[in-house]
Write a protein that holds these residues in place. Structure first.
Motif, mmCIF file in Angstrom:
data_model
loop_
_atom_site.group_PDB
_atom_site.id
_atom_site.type_symbol
_atom_site.label_atom_id
_atom_site.label_comp_id
_atom_site.label_asym_id
_atom_site.label_seq_id
_atom_site.Cartn_x
_atom_site.Cartn_y
_atom_site.Cartn_z
ATOM 1 N N UNK A 13 47.142 1.377 25.201
ATOM 2 C CA UNK A 13 47.992 1.923 24.143
ATOM 3 C C UNK A 13 48.272 0.872 23.081
ATOM 4 N N UNK A 14 48.113 1.288 21.835
ATOM 5 C CA UNK A 14 48.303 0.371 20.728
ATOM 6 C C UNK A 14 47.036 -0.309 20.262
ATOM 7 N N UNK A 15 45.961 -0.130 21.012
ATOM 8 C CA UNK A 15 44.707 -0.755 20.657
ATOM 9 C C UNK A 15 43.967 -0.021 19.557
ATOM 10 N N UNK A 85 47.004 6.086 21.177
ATOM 11 C CA UNK A 85 47.950 6.597 22.171
ATOM 12 C C UNK A 85 47.170 7.302 23.276
ATOM 13 N N UNK A 86 47.747 7.430 24.463
ATOM 14 C CA UNK A 86 47.053 8.127 25.554
ATOM 15 C C UNK A 86 46.610 9.538 25.166
ATOM 16 N N UNK A 87 47.376 10.207 24.332
ATOM 17 C CA UNK A 87 47.014 11.566 23.927
ATOM 18 C C UNK A 87 45.801 11.602 22.991
ATOM 19 N N UNK A 88 45.319 10.453 22.563
ATOM 20 C CA UNK A 88 44.098 10.401 21.777
ATOM 21 C C UNK A 88 42.844 10.368 22.656
ATOM 22 N N UNK A 117 42.321 6.043 26.333
ATOM 23 C CA UNK A 117 43.465 5.195 26.017
ATOM 24 C C UNK A 117 44.410 5.215 27.214
ATOM 25 N N UNK A 118 44.619 4.056 27.789
ATOM 26 C CA UNK A 118 45.486 3.964 28.966
ATOM 27 C C UNK A 118 46.889 3.514 28.563
ATOM 28 N N UNK A 119 47.851 3.974 29.349
ATOM 29 C CA UNK A 119 49.255 3.632 29.050
ATOM 30 C C UNK A 119 49.673 2.339 29.728
#
Length: 119
Positions: A13-15, A85-88, A117-119
């Motif tokens: 996340x954030x990457x 975000x993980x939802x992406x 995308x991992x949290x």
């Protein structure tokens, strides 16, 4: 005509990731170039597209984080994805509306590239 997508992968996340989709074949002109995605159990949806003149359109949830661009000399479209975000998480597909050398317009899809995308 072939569309070759690349650039997917796994990030936290954030990457950020940058997708590319290069087109080859008997192309006369490419009109709209776009990126779609399909998450597990969901329908394919438009993420962003860009016209031949450079006008862009984004899904509301990615505005300000994703940026679509194109290099007409290379017949390539890009999707820069920031603050992921993980939802992406989804398989991302490129789509192009192409006029071939024989004059026919057709819509083409590339093979998807997986973004996780991992949290």
């Amino acid at each position: 005509v072939q569309l070759q997508a690349s650039g997917g992968g796994s990030v936290e996340t954030g990457g950020s990731l940058r997708l590319s989709c290069a087109t080859s074949g008997s192309i006369f002109v490419i009109n709209v170039m776009g990126w779609y995605r399909q998450a597990p159990g969901k329908q394919r949806e438009l993420v962003a597209d860009i016209s031949s003149g450079g006008r862009t359109n984004y899904k509301d949830s990615v505005k300000g984080r994703f940026s679509i661009s194109r290099d007409n000399a290379k017949n390539t479209v890009y999707l820069q994805m920031n603050s992921l975000k993980p939802e992406n998480t989804a398989v991302y597909y490129c789509n192009q509306n192409i006029r071939k050398i024989d004059g026919a317009w057709e819509n083409y899809w590339g093979k998807g590239t997986l973004v996780t995308v991992s949290s």
